[in-house]
Design an enzyme around this catalytic site. Structure first.
Site, PDB file in Angstrom:
ATOM      1  N   CYS A 284      36.794  38.448  40.555  1.00  0.00           N
ATOM      2  CA  CYS A 284      37.140  37.857  39.239  1.00  0.00           C
ATOM      3  C   CYS A 284      37.784  36.415  39.408  1.00  0.00           C
ATOM      4  O   CYS A 284      37.196  35.520  38.745  1.00  0.00           O
ATOM      5  CB  CYS A 284      37.861  38.750  38.278  1.00  0.00           C
TER       6      CYS A 284
ATOM      7  N   HIS B 183      44.027  35.255  34.488  1.00  0.00           N
ATOM      8  CA  HIS B 183      43.928  35.741  35.982  1.00  0.00           C
ATOM      9  C   HIS B 183      43.806  34.688  36.837  1.00  0.00           C
ATOM     10  O   HIS B 183      43.150  34.481  37.900  1.00  0.00           O
ATOM     11  CB  HIS B 183      42.857  36.750  36.158  1.00  0.00           C
TER      12      HIS B 183
END
Length: 473
Positions: A71, A153
């Site tokens: 990710c 993130h």
């Protein structure tokens, strides 16, 4: 008409009308959604009518890739148009509660070693540097209102969306997954999502995100706006609304059979629906470009990426190939399908060209705006990936190059994982990557390895290096 001229023509036409602002941009960047996790991409189990409508009214890409199999690097690449290896973000970034805290002065050039590993691996960049120009920062000087909704993130507090060009941040922090999908979004370890205050106990997270996205669109309908909607779904924890999960439990299974995961996919589809409806109700559909994609392949065994091999984290197609849909009524022809290979690094230059905004910083991506408008196919020698780390006990460090139909994987520590140093596949003949052609096609393997070496040097990719004293070796 050349694609760049076409995009400028669109802007000039709108400006000449006197009332219309530049086009709006929306990216829906789903977490961990596999290549076949949509009905329009082959699933007979998952139900995604709103996303399927997006595909039917737009263009579907069958050879689209995330810039990484995990990710954080994938997200950094999408927002900057630069390879993760150039950014130094080549692994997922640990949140503070996962002991991922970073302090100024910590040596980023250091290597990480553990006794059981043969190689020392580069320390992962723990944030997206402020000097990197994100898509939001590119658009803001041209009058765009910018919003991030969902998962970020990309570093600790101080590197959250407001520091990277976003006016609005709803849910974006250092978390790679939500503590819970139900309001107040907390668990025994984490008290909630710091940038998403609770509002209604039990409210499902994806529903909340969709409501926030719709509110932003309605508030900024006079435009232009850029909405980066990155739902936390369908990342673990696998938690679904019980009534939706029950409906899938009653369905006959296929190679897809996880009812809770299916319900989570449906929640994403249910978020796309009101976004499209709002665009239509506000009269914005014909001046809004929407891109829908995923940050990496689906996580196995929660889902099944067949006919592709493996899943999230792996160098095989199941780890890096993702769904991509582009939608802009009246500009992108409905029902289009493209097999042109594109990557997450291509989104920034594509969107910039679509709205006529110049890109002055160095980017690695190429615009696929000509593909969207039927103006041609950009020439590209190769696409690259780089993961100089160990992912648990599943896979060791690797680099990848795809050129034409050929794909080469180079492993830096192959022996513990039972793989060859080089794996060569012809994706046109063998999309499931079952036949390693490296020994049968040594000239092709060497040519691709040369391309890979030149790229590693060009972008400054850091390589793993021998451990001075690995235990047991």
């Amino acid at each position: 008409m050349p694609a760049r001229v076409f995009s400028l023509f669109v802007l000039l036409f709108l400006a000449g009308c006197g009332a219309e602002p530049p086009p709006n941009l929306i990216i829906v960047h789903v977490d961990d959604l596999g290549w076949t996790d949509l009905h329009s991409f082959g699933s007979e189990y998952y139900e995604t009518p709103h996303i399927d409508r997006l595909a039917a009214q737009g263009m579907r890409f069958t050879n689209a890739y995330a810039a990484a199999a995990i990710c954080s690097p994938s997200r950094a690449a999408l927002l900057t148009g630069r390879y993760p290896a150039r950014l130094g973000i080549t692994d997922w970034i640990r949140a503070s509660f996962q002991h991922g805290a970073w302090a100024p002065g910590m040596p980023l050039e250091a290597y990480v070693a553990t006794d059981e590993r043969r190689l020392r691996t580069p320390r992962n960049q723990p944030y997206l540097p402020h000097e990197e120009v994100t898509l939001a920062e590119l658009l803001k000087p041209h009058g765009y209102a910018t919003a991030h909704v969902g998962k970020w993130h990309l570093g600790p507090e101080g590197w959250w969306p407001p520091s990277q060009g976003f006016d609005v941040n709803i849910g974006g922090c250092d978390f790679g997954q939500p503590p819970s999908y139900f309001d107040p979004y907390a668990n025994d370890r984490v008290a909630g999502i710091p940038t998403l205050p609770p509002r209604e106990e039990g409210e499902y997270l994806t529903d909340r995100e969709a409501d926030e996205a719709v509110t932003f669109i309605r508030t900024h309908g006079d435009g232009p706006f850029f909405l980066y909607y990155a739902p936390y779904a369908v990342h673990t924890p696998i938690q679904a609304e019980p009534e939706v999960e029950a409906r899938y439990q009653a369905k006959p299974p296929t190679n897809h059979d996880n009812a809770a995961y299916a319900a989570m996919i449906e929640s994403v589809d249910d978020a796309v629906g009101p976004i499209l409806l709002t665009l239509e109700e506000e009269g914005l559909a014909e001046r809004t470009l929407v891109l829908f994609t995923s940050d990496n392949g689906g996580l196995e065994p929660i889902t099944d990426n067949a006919p592709l091999r493996a899943g999230k984290g792996a160098p095989y197609e199941g780890g890096i190939r993702v769904p991509l849909i582009a939608w802009w009524p009246g500009v992108i022809e409905a029902g289009g399908v493209s097999d042109v290979p594109v990557s997450g690094i291509d989104y920034l230059p594509t969107l910039a060209e679509a709205v006529g905004v110049p890109v002055e910083q160095v980017v690695d991506g190429q615009s696929f705006w000509p593909v969207l408008t039927g103006q041609g196919t950009p020439e590209r020698t190769a696409l690259f990936w780089h993961f100089p780390h160990y992912r648990y006990d599943q896979v060791g460090p690797y680099s990848i190059v795809r050129s034409g139909d050929w794909k080469l994987i180079r492993y830096y520590d192959p022996e513990p994982y039972g793989v060859s140093r080089l794996e060569l596949f012809n994706l046109a003949e063998d999309p499931g990557e079952q036949m390693n052609r490296a020994e049968a096609e040594p000239a092709v393997a060497q040519e691709l390895e040369n391309l890979l070496d030149a790229w590693i040097e060009r972008v400054g990719a850091r390589l793993p290096e021998p451990h001075p004293d690995p235990a047991g070796h």
